[in-house]
Design a protein around this motif. Structure first.
Motif, short mmCIF file in Angstrom:
data_model
loop_
_atom_site.label_atom_id
_atom_site.label_comp_id
_atom_site.label_asym_id
_atom_site.label_seq_id
_atom_site.Cartn_x
_atom_site.Cartn_y
_atom_site.Cartn_z
N UNK A 140 53.90 31.44 30.70
CA UNK A 140 53.86 32.02 29.36
C UNK A 140 53.75 33.53 29.44
N UNK A 141 53.89 34.20 28.30
CA UNK A 141 54.01 35.66 28.27
C UNK A 141 52.75 36.38 28.73
N UNK A 142 51.57 35.88 28.32
CA UNK A 142 50.29 36.51 28.67
C UNK A 142 50.19 37.95 28.15
N UNK A 143 50.94 38.30 27.12
CA UNK A 143 50.97 39.70 26.67
C UNK A 143 49.62 40.14 26.11
N UNK A 144 49.17 41.30 26.58
CA UNK A 144 47.91 41.87 26.12
C UNK A 144 47.90 43.35 26.49
N UNK A 145 47.21 44.15 25.69
CA UNK A 145 47.15 45.58 25.97
C UNK A 145 46.50 45.85 27.32
N UNK A 146 47.08 46.75 28.04
CA UNK A 146 46.51 47.15 29.34
C UNK A 146 45.12 47.73 29.15
N UNK A 147 44.95 48.53 28.10
CA UNK A 147 43.66 49.17 27.85
C UNK A 147 42.57 48.14 27.55
N UNK A 148 42.93 47.06 26.85
CA UNK A 148 41.96 46.03 26.51
C UNK A 148 41.40 45.37 27.77
N UNK A 149 42.30 45.02 28.69
CA UNK A 149 41.87 44.37 29.93
C UNK A 149 41.07 45.35 30.79
N UNK A 150 41.56 46.59 30.89
CA UNK A 150 40.87 47.59 31.71
C UNK A 150 39.46 47.84 31.19
N UNK A 151 39.33 47.98 29.88
CA UNK A 151 38.00 48.18 29.29
C UNK A 151 37.07 47.01 29.58
N UNK A 152 37.64 45.78 29.53
CA UNK A 152 36.83 44.59 29.81
C UNK A 152 36.33 44.59 31.25
N UNK A 153 37.22 44.97 32.18
CA UNK A 153 36.84 44.99 33.60
C UNK A 153 35.80 46.08 33.86
N UNK A 154 36.01 47.26 33.27
CA UNK A 154 35.05 48.35 33.44
C UNK A 154 33.67 47.95 32.91
N UNK A 155 33.66 47.28 31.75
CA UNK A 155 32.39 46.85 31.17
C UNK A 155 31.68 45.86 32.09
N UNK A 156 32.45 44.94 32.68
CA UNK A 156 31.84 43.96 33.57
C UNK A 156 31.30 44.62 34.83
N UNK A 157 32.05 45.55 35.40
CA UNK A 157 31.61 46.24 36.61
C UNK A 157 30.34 47.05 36.32
N UNK A 158 30.30 47.71 35.17
CA UNK A 158 29.09 48.45 34.79
C UNK A 158 27.90 47.51 34.65
N UNK A 159 28.14 46.33 34.07
CA UNK A 159 27.07 45.36 33.90
C UNK A 159 26.53 44.90 35.25
N UNK A 160 27.45 44.66 36.19
CA UNK A 160 27.04 44.24 37.54
C UNK A 160 26.25 45.35 38.22
N UNK A 161 26.75 46.58 38.09
CA UNK A 161 26.07 47.71 38.74
C UNK A 161 24.67 47.92 38.17
N UNK A 162 24.54 47.79 36.85
CA UNK A 162 23.21 47.97 36.23
C UNK A 162 22.25 46.87 36.67
N UNK A 163 22.80 45.66 36.88
CA UNK A 163 21.93 44.54 37.26
C UNK A 163 21.42 44.69 38.70
N UNK A 164 22.29 45.22 39.56
CA UNK A 164 21.94 45.31 40.97
C UNK A 164 21.40 46.68 41.38
#
Length: 536
Positions: free
Chosen positions: A362-386
Motif C-alpha cells: 500500500x501507499x503508506x503516504x505520510x509527511x516526512x516531517x510528521x514521522x521525523x518529529x515522532x522519532x525525535x520525540x521518542x529519542x528525546x524521551x529515551x534520553x531523558x529516561x536514561x
C-alpha cells in the motif's frame, strides 16, 4: 656437449640470458656472468657470429613479456637473428605452453635454430634430446609452480604476522625508514585523512567530500604517490566518492594491518581477483592509528545508513533508516505541493510505487516531517529516561578537559567552516544546474532557501564559537552547557540517530516502530502513532 654446427657462417646468433630471484637460490652457477661465459665459450668454439646479447635480470620464467626477450623477438621479426642460444631450456621460459609455442611453432616458422647447451637440445638436427623437450618444459613449469606456492606461503605467513609486504602503503602512511615490513604515519598527508573522517562524522556525504577536496586542489593518493597513468581520462587526478568511501572503511587507519584484499588468478597471470572481506588478512594493533576506533565505528554506521537510499535530490534526517513495515523495503521520498502551494516531502512505499497495479503493498503516504518529529520525540524521551544532568556531568567535565587538551574548539570551528564551504559549493552547483535547465525553478527555490538557511545557522554557530574562543568560559560552566545542549537537542543529530537506531518502520496504519541498536532501549520503543498526518 656434443653439438656440432657445420655451417656457422649462415647464422647470426642471439645469446639469451635470464635470471630471476628464485633462480638465485640454486647458487652462483645460474648467475648472469656464468651464463654469458658459458654461451661465449660455445660460440667461440664453433666460430659463430653473435648479433647481440639479451639479458633479463630479475624476471620470472612464467612471464614472456620480458623487455629483452621481446627485443630479441623484434630482431627475429626483422630477420636480424636466426639462431637463439640459452644455457638450458628453463632460461627460455618455465611456462610449458608458451615454451612449446616458441620451440614447436614460432622458431620453425621464422627459420630460427634454437640451442639449449646443458639439455643438448638443437632444433637444427634430429636427436632424442629434442624428442623429450616437451617433458623438460613441463618439469620446468612444475618447478615454477612449486616455487610460486612456496613464495605465496611465505608472504601469507608474513601477512598473518602483521608485516607489511605491499609495494606502497595506504594513503596517510609510508614505509618505515629503518625497519623492514613496517609502516609509519606520513605526517605530510595524515591531516588530510583525519579531516576526511571529521567531515564524514559531521554528516557530509562521500560525494560532497570529494567535491570539496577537488575544489581545494588536494592531490589524490595516486597523484601524491607519483603513480603513472597509462591512459589519462577526464577524471584522472580527481577525488571520487568511491575513493573516499574506501578510505573511510579501511581498518588500516585505526592501527590494523589489512592485506590480502586481492589475489592473483595464478602464477602465470598478472590479473587479480578481489577477495571477500571475510578472506582478508587483518592483524590488529600493528602500527600507530590515524583515527580512533569510536570515530571509525560511527563513520561506518553513517556510510551503511546511506546505502539503503537512492535519493540524491532531497536530504532528510531519517535518510537510509526508514523502511516499510509490510514489505521491508526502504521508503521513498517525494515532493508534493499542499493546499497553499508549498512544497512538502512525503514518505511513500517504494514497492507500491513500482507495482501499483499488482497491489503488492500500500501507499503508506505520510509527511516526512510528521514521522521525523515522532522519532525525535521518542529519542528525546529515551534520553531523558536514561540520562540525567547529574549523571552526564562527570562525563561532560572529562570531555571538556580532553577538548581543551586537543584544542577541539579550533577543530569545531574548522569543521563548521568546512560545512559552510560545502553548502556554498552546493549552491553554486545548483545555480549552474538551474542555468542549464537541469533543475526546475520550483525545486531550485525550495532547495536554495533551505540550504541558505542552514548555511546562515552554521555561520551563527561559527561566530559564536569564535567569540567563545576569544573569551573562554570556565570548565564547569562549559560542562553544564554541554549537558544541557545535549539533552535539548537529543534526536536532532544525525550522528546520534544512527548510533542509537538500527531502523524505523512505518506501518500501513501510519504507526511508527523504532528498533534501537541496544536491547535495553527496545523496551521503551513502543509503537508510536503520530497524530495529524495528511496523505497527499
Amino acid at each position: 656437449m656434443y653439438l656440432e654446427i657445420s655451417n656457422p657462417m649462415d647464422y647470426h646468433a642471439a645469446l639469451y640470458i635470464r635470471l630471476s630471484k628464485e633462480d638465485e637460490s640454486e647458487g652462483p652457477s645460474q648467475s648472469v656472468q656464468n651464463q654469458e661465459s658459458l654461451l661465449r665459450e660455445f660460440v667461440q668454439k664453433h666460430r659463430l657470429s653473435v648479433y647481440d646479447t639479451y639479458v633479463d635480470d630479475g624476471w620470472s620464467g612464467t612471464n614472456f613479456d620480458r623487455p629483452d626477450f621481446q627485443r630479441m623477438i623484434s630482431d627475429i621479426e626483422a630477420k636480424k637473428v636466426n639462431m637463439v642460444i640459452t644455457k638450458d631450456l628453463s632460461r627460455l621460459g618455465r611456462d610449458y605452453i608458451m615454451t612449446g609455442h616458441y620451440m614447436e611453432r614460432y622458431f620453425p616458422e621464422h627459420r630460427v635454430r634454437y640451442i639449449s647447451l646443458l639439455d643438448g637440445i638443437d632444433t637444427g638436427v634430429d636427436s632424442t634430446a629434442n624428442d623429450i623437450t616437451p617433458f623438460r618444459a613441463i618439469m620446468n613449469d612444475m618447478y615454477a609452480k612449486d616455487i610460486s606456492k612456496k613464495i605465496k606461503s611465505v608472504k601469507r605467513d608474513k601477512q598473518r604476522k602483521g608485516q607489511f609486504i605491499g609495494g606502497k602503503p595506504v594513503y596517510g602512511y609510508k614505509i618505515h625508514p629503518t625497519e623492514k615490513n613496517k609502516i609509519v604515519i606520513d605526517e605530510e598527508v595524515a591531516p588530510v585523512v583525519q579531516r576526511i573522517f571529521s567531515l564524514a562524522l559531521s554528516g557530509m556525504s562521500c560525494r560532497t567530500i570529494a567535491v570539496l577536496l577537488n575544489q581545494e586542489r588536494v592531490p589524490t593518493p595516486a597523484t601524491y604517490a607519483g603513480i603513472p597513468v597509462a591512459r589519462a581520462g577526464p577524471y584522472t587526478g580527481l577525488w571520487s566518492s568511491e575513493r573516499i568511501s574506501d578510505m573511510l572503511q579501511n581498518e588500516t587507519y585505526i592501527g590494523n594491518m589489512v592485506q590480502g584484499r586481492s589475489v592473483k588468478i595464478s602464477y602465470k597471470s598478472k590479473k587479480c581477483l578481489k577477495q571477500n572481506p571475510s578472506d582478508w588478512v587483518v592483524v590488529e594493533g600493528t602500527h600507530a592509528p590515524l583515527v580512533d576506533v569510536e570515530t571509525f565505528r560511527k563513520v561506518g554506521m553513517l556510510l551503511k545508513s546511506r546505502r539503503r537510499t537512492r535519493s540524491r535530490t532531497y536530504d532528510f534526517l531519517l535518510k537510509g533508516l526508514i523502511f516499510c513495515h509490510e514489505c521491508g523495503y526502504p521508503l521513498a521520498v517525494i515532493n508534493r505541493k499542499n493546499a497553499r502551494g508549498e512544497d512538502v516531502l512525503y514518505f511513500v512505499c517504494r514497492t507500491y510505487q513500482r507495482f501499483t497495479k499488482a497491489g503488492v503493498c500500500t501507499c503508506h503516504s505520510i509527511k516526512e516531517k510528521t514521522v521525523t518529529d515522532a522519532v525525535i520525540a521518542k529519542v528525546r524521551e529515551v534520553c531523558r529516561a536514561y540520562l540525567t544532568p547529574n549523571k552526564l556531568l562527570p562525563v561532560a567535565r572529562e570531555a571538556v578537559e580532553n577538548a581543551r587538551k586537543q584544542n577541539s574548539l579550533e577543530m569545531e570551528i574548522q569543521m563548521l567552516q568546512s560545512k559552510i564551504d560545502s553548502l556554498t559549493a552546493n549552491l553554486d552547483r545548483m545555480y549552474t544546474d538551474r542555468l542549464n535547465g537541469l533543475l526546475p525553478e520550483a525545486d531550485f527555490q525550495r532547495i536554495f532557501g533551505r540550504i541558505k538557511l542552514e548555511r546562515e545557522q552554521l555561520e551563527e554557530k561559527r561566530q559564536a564559537l569564535e567569540f567563545q574562543k576569544k573569551s573562554p568560559v570556565r570548565s564547569e560552566d562549559r560542562a553544564r552547557e554541554l549537558v544541557q545542549r545535549f539533552i535539548e537537542t537529543a534526536g536532532e543529530s544525525r550522528e546520534l540517530l544512527v548510533s542509537l537506531i538500527e531502523r524505523v518502520e512505518l506501518t500501513e496504519d501510519k504507526e511508527v516502530i523504532i528498533k534501537f541498536r541496544f536491547a535495553q532501549l527496545d523496551e521503551m520503543a513502543e509503537i508510536y502513532v503520530p497524530q495529524g498526518f495528511a496523505p497527499f
